[in-house]
Scaffold this motif. Structure first.
Motif, short mmCIF file in Angstrom:
data_model
loop_
_atom_site.label_atom_id
_atom_site.label_comp_id
_atom_site.label_asym_id
_atom_site.label_seq_id
_atom_site.Cartn_x
_atom_site.Cartn_y
_atom_site.Cartn_z
N UNK A 156 -25.41 -11.00 18.25
CA UNK A 156 -26.54 -11.71 18.81
C UNK A 156 -27.84 -10.94 18.81
N UNK A 157 -27.79 -9.63 18.54
CA UNK A 157 -29.01 -8.82 18.52
C UNK A 157 -29.66 -8.87 17.14
N UNK A 158 -31.01 -8.88 17.09
CA UNK A 158 -31.68 -8.95 15.79
C UNK A 158 -31.67 -7.65 15.01
N UNK A 159 -31.35 -6.54 15.67
CA UNK A 159 -31.35 -5.24 15.00
C UNK A 159 -30.32 -4.34 15.67
N UNK A 160 -29.84 -3.36 14.91
CA UNK A 160 -28.90 -2.39 15.46
C UNK A 160 -29.65 -1.21 16.03
N UNK A 161 -29.28 -0.78 17.22
CA UNK A 161 -29.85 0.42 17.82
C UNK A 161 -29.26 1.70 17.26
N UNK A 162 -28.23 1.59 16.42
CA UNK A 162 -27.69 2.74 15.70
C UNK A 162 -28.38 2.85 14.34
N UNK A 163 -28.36 4.04 13.78
CA UNK A 163 -28.70 4.19 12.37
C UNK A 163 -27.94 5.38 11.80
N UNK A 164 -27.92 5.46 10.48
CA UNK A 164 -27.24 6.55 9.80
C UNK A 164 -28.02 6.93 8.55
N UNK A 165 -27.84 8.17 8.12
CA UNK A 165 -28.41 8.65 6.87
C UNK A 165 -27.41 9.59 6.21
N UNK A 166 -27.45 9.67 4.90
CA UNK A 166 -26.53 10.53 4.15
C UNK A 166 -27.28 11.12 2.97
N UNK A 167 -27.13 12.41 2.75
CA UNK A 167 -27.70 13.07 1.59
C UNK A 167 -26.61 13.90 0.91
N UNK A 168 -26.56 13.82 -0.41
CA UNK A 168 -25.56 14.55 -1.19
C UNK A 168 -26.28 15.31 -2.30
N UNK A 169 -25.97 16.58 -2.41
CA UNK A 169 -26.57 17.44 -3.42
C UNK A 169 -25.45 18.28 -4.03
N UNK A 170 -24.94 17.84 -5.20
CA UNK A 170 -23.78 18.51 -5.78
C UNK A 170 -22.60 18.36 -4.86
N UNK A 171 -22.04 19.49 -4.43
CA UNK A 171 -20.91 19.45 -3.49
C UNK A 171 -21.37 19.51 -2.03
N UNK A 172 -22.67 19.66 -1.80
CA UNK A 172 -23.18 19.72 -0.42
C UNK A 172 -23.39 18.32 0.13
#
Length: 338
Positions: A156-172
């Protein structure tokens, strides 16, 4: 940096009536076209969505289809996940063309393997989760990244109060989960402000990213914050403020990652970055408190070996509290190299 993933939500399509199969097919087709799939590739995605939706209704009577845009090495792909609480099935047997548990022609799952670049499934007495990832066929490099995300706003909410991000650089790998206080638009604004500090330089020291996030969230309601970085050589660093949970899961045991009390953008004591040994094949699991903390991957035979996208969907299905935004991020410590 090879790829960066943004906090896009999971689109959930309910399946409890045959008429919804067509809606799932059309929605999948439109989503694939929106992210740049050509007519042939978008058609493959629509076929996969149709087969998965039909199988849910045929074998479990009801369930859901989850659509998620996922990053790949040459551009975005589309993840399609069928989730149900039916009686389960023999995954290996159902992948053989001609096999059917319900007297049909038995061509469904075998055909999906040929249409999707990535296919995996887990089924037991609790139900089934079947995952397919598709990327444009003209991309010849290995596309898939071994991570999964299940990200849902409170109903019922128009947006999520959570968020996530992911960065990958080779094996890191560098992964972020933020839970803005409360839910809805104001919580989403707080989470977005914190995530901006990660996007700028995702492989900066965790304490540096935290300081930027704290400054950015100071004019918002604030929230919980956790960042985890894997160096590709056997060491994982974790920094958490508030109730974002982190675990490192292997075949034999699960180890919780220590967080500190407080609110980023509000008040917290000077935190410590904790380091942990991480070996090939282990899973990093991070989640907001919309997911119950009492899950154990060991209760699901062989689940830790499945694709991280399957793991994330299973945990969300069985442990979502249903009264808050929910984010589950799962990443393998075997990030593919070129």
């Amino acid at each position: 940096m090879d790829v960066a993933g943004t906090g896009s939500p999971t689109l959930v399509l309910p399946l409890d009536d045959a008429s919804q199969v067509g809606h799932a097919r059309r929605t999948t087709l439109q989503t694939a076209q929106r992210i740049g799939f050509d007519e042939t590739d978008a058609g493959r995605a629509a076929l996969v969505a149709t087969e998965l939706s039909s199988n849910v209704l045929k074998h479990a009577m009801r369930g859901e289809l989850h659509l998620q845009v996922v990053p790949g090495r040459d551009g975005p792909g589309l993840e399609i996940v069928a989730v149900d609480r039916g009686p389960g099935f023999d995954v290996a047997a159902c992948l053989v063309d001609g096999y059917s548990s319900r007297g049909s022609q038995g061509i469904g799952l075998g055909a999906l393997v040929r249409q999707a670049q990535v296919f995996d499934a887990h089924a037991d007495a609790r139900g089934a989760v079947v995952l397919a990832r598709l990327f444009p066929r003209q991309h010849t490099r290995r596309q898939d990244l071994r991570f999964g995300i299940s990200h849902h706003a409170l109903h019922g909410e128009p947006a999520s109060g959570d968020t996530w991000r992911l960065a990958i650089d080779g094996a890191r790998l560098s992964a972020l989960v933020i839970d803005g206080l409360g839910h809805g638009v104001a919580a989403a604004e707080a989470a977005k402000a914190g995530a901006a500090a990660f996007v700028r330089e995702p492989f900066d020291a965790p304490e540096t990213i935290l300081a930027r996030a704290h400054a950015g969230m100071a004019s918002t309601r604030g929230g919980a914050f956790a960042i985890c970085q894997y160096d590709g050589a056997g060491t994982l660093r974790f920094l958490g403020i508030g109730n974002i949970a982190g675990s490192l899961v292997g075949a034999e045991q699960s180890r919780g990652l220590a967080s500190h009390p407080g609110i980023v953008g509000g008040q917290f004591r000077k935190p410590t970055v904790f380091s942990y040994p991480a070996s090939s094949g282990q899973l990093l699991i991070m989640h907001s408190d919309g997911l119950q903390a009492r899950w154990r991957l060991g209760d699901y035979a062989g689940l830790w070996r499945r694709h991280p996208g399957v793991v994330a969907a299973v945990l969300n299905r069985d442990y979502c509290r249903g009264r808050d935004d929910t984010t589950v991020l799962v990443a393998s410590m075997e990030t593919p190299r070129e």
